[in-house]
Design an enzyme around this catalytic site. Structure first.
Site, PDB file in Angstrom:
ATOM      1  N   ARG A 107       1.351  -1.268  -0.431  1.00  8.93           N
ATOM      2  CA  ARG A 107      -0.124   0.098   0.036  1.00  8.93           C
ATOM      3  C   ARG A 107       1.018   1.799   0.103  1.00  8.93           C
ATOM      4  NH1 ARG A 107      -5.445   0.528   1.780  1.00  8.93           N
ATOM      5  NH2 ARG A 107      -5.232   2.516   1.321  1.00  8.93           N
ATOM      6  N   LYS A 108       2.219   1.427   0.044  1.00  7.69           N
ATOM      7  CA  LYS A 108       2.989   2.402   0.611  1.00  7.69           C
ATOM      8  C   LYS A 108       3.704   2.926  -0.873  1.00  7.69           C
ATOM      9  CE  LYS A 108       2.035   1.985   4.709  1.00  7.69           C
ATOM     10  NZ  LYS A 108       1.487   0.576   4.769  1.00  7.69           N
TER      11      LYS A 108
END
Ligand SMILES: Cc1ncc(COP(=O)(O)O)c(C=O)c1O
Length: 385
Positions: free
Chosen positions: A179-180
């Site tokens: 998600r980063k």
């Protein structure tokens, strides 16, 4: 379906992972050391210690800060639950502070009322990639002997007062979850300027051993290791580090593209009355790890109805940042009122934003919000105009 996030990984990362595997050294080894060096240099930090996740990085940050049973650690409730959980791993008490509505971050004004003689640390989160005001928090905390630990899970490549976020912190933890922006599948990094702390972190991540497995393996003499304190297995693998090295080389491109797409969202959404979006703070820039949108109270449809409509249009959006104090795992934990946190968690949503997102996809996302702004609510009353 347009996902909320898609990592920008491909043939180069696959080749790097394959090369690590065929080298025969797949656990923590030379590629982890190389990734640490490259990351420290990219961030402008003295030392970077690679770990299995940001959650384990936060745990070790509290261990080296000497936080233990009965100590209080001030955290935002408005954060991924790992921030608050870290305090509990060392038997400390997480104390929830409210956040600033514009940045969604802790500020001295929200933290000060939570300080007690038992407060030993504050975990300052750069929420969604927006850098928090570290200097202001240190000015509040350090004269009182309280350590500020930066949870920069989302903030790789964000900028605080002209330097990469995390560079100025005593301890700053990063996440490489997909998600980063920068991903290694799972993974984390703890950066610090303190050489002794970095050495201890390297020991703690490897069972408290005084010689690393990689050093023992390459030694030409027998080495008997000792376990000098209680440690953990929080290592990153060389396969992950090989991927991380490729990703780090792309960070500049990743951020430039995010910022361009974010600006496009901001321009298009500016036409909807009362809608507010994530933006740069005065003192820095965000990497736009997540693109959040705050709906006004009089928006014609509820946040959850809007998520439903987005899903029906083929768009996977998300609720805004969670609030830990509302989760069953934190039931019964005392805290002061958290009105801004509760407002933000109920009224925000996160729109898709990732490197390969196309402009037509972005237009589709925005069109659902624009239609929502014009739609009568379920009771049939028109509002929002
Ligand atoms: C603010 C914050 N802290 C910590 C974490 C945990 O990171 P990881 O998944 O690498 O353990 C996350 C992950 O989303 C996060 O957003």
């Amino acid at each position: 379906m347009i996902p909320v996030m898609r990592p920008w990984v491909g043939a180069e990362e696959a080749a790097a992972a394959a090369e690590a595997i065929s080298s025969g050294w797949i656990a923590q080894g030379p590629r982890v050391a190389k990734f640490e060096e490259a990351f420290a240099s990219a961030i402008g930090a003295e030392h970077a210690v690679a770990l299995s996740s940001c959650t384990t990085a936060l745990h070790l940050a509290l261990v080296v800060a000497g936080i233990g049973p009965g100590d209080e650690v001030v955290v935002p409730s408005l954060s991924f639950i790992a921030t608050a959980n870290a305090a509990r791993y060392v038997d400390a008490v997480p104390v929830f502070a409210d956040v600033d509505e514009a940045t969604q971050n802790l500020t001295p004004a929200t933290v000060e009322p939570c300080l007690t003689p038992r407060t030993r640390a504050v975990i300052l989160v750069d929420q969604a990639g927006v850098p928090a005001d570290l200097d202001a928090m240190r000015a509040l905390c350090e004269p009182r002997g309280i350590m500020v630990i930066e949870d920069a899970a989302c903030a790789v490549g964000s900028v605080y007062k002209g330097r990469p976020t995390g560079a100025a912190a005593y301890l700053a933890a990063f996440s490489f979850h997909p998600r980063k922006l920068l991903t290694t599948g799972e993974g984390g990094m703890l950066v610090t300027a303190d050489t002794d702390v970095a050495a201890r972190l390297r020991r703690l991540r490897e069972h408290g051993m005084d010689v690393s497995a990689a050093a023992r393996h390459t030694s030409r003499q027998p080495v008997i290791e000792h376990y000098v304190e209680l440690g953990y297995n929080y290592r990153m693998t060389d396969i992950q580090a090989a991927v991380g090295l490729v990703q780090l080389g792309k960070l500049g491109q990743l951020i430039a593209r995010r910022r361009m797409l974010a600006q496009r969202y901001q321009k298009m959404l500016a036409g909807i009355p009362g809608v507010r979006t994530i933006a740069d703070p005065d003192y820095g820039t965000t990497n736009y790890q997540s693109f959040w949108v705050l709906l006004p109270d009089d928006f014609p449809v509820s946040r959850d109805e809007l998520l439903q409509r987005l899903a029906e249009a083929g768009v996977s959006a998300r609720r805004g940042i969670m609030a830990a104090h509302l989760e069953p795992a934190y039931q019964g934990m005392r805290h002061d009122p958290l009105p801004v946190t509760e407002h933000l968690t109920a009224r925000t949503l996160i729109l898709p934003l990732y490197h390969d997102l196309t402009e037509p996809e972005q237009d589709l996302v925005v069109s659902v919000l624009v239609a929502g702004a014009r739609t009568p609510d379920t009771t049939g009353a028109l509002s929002g105009s």
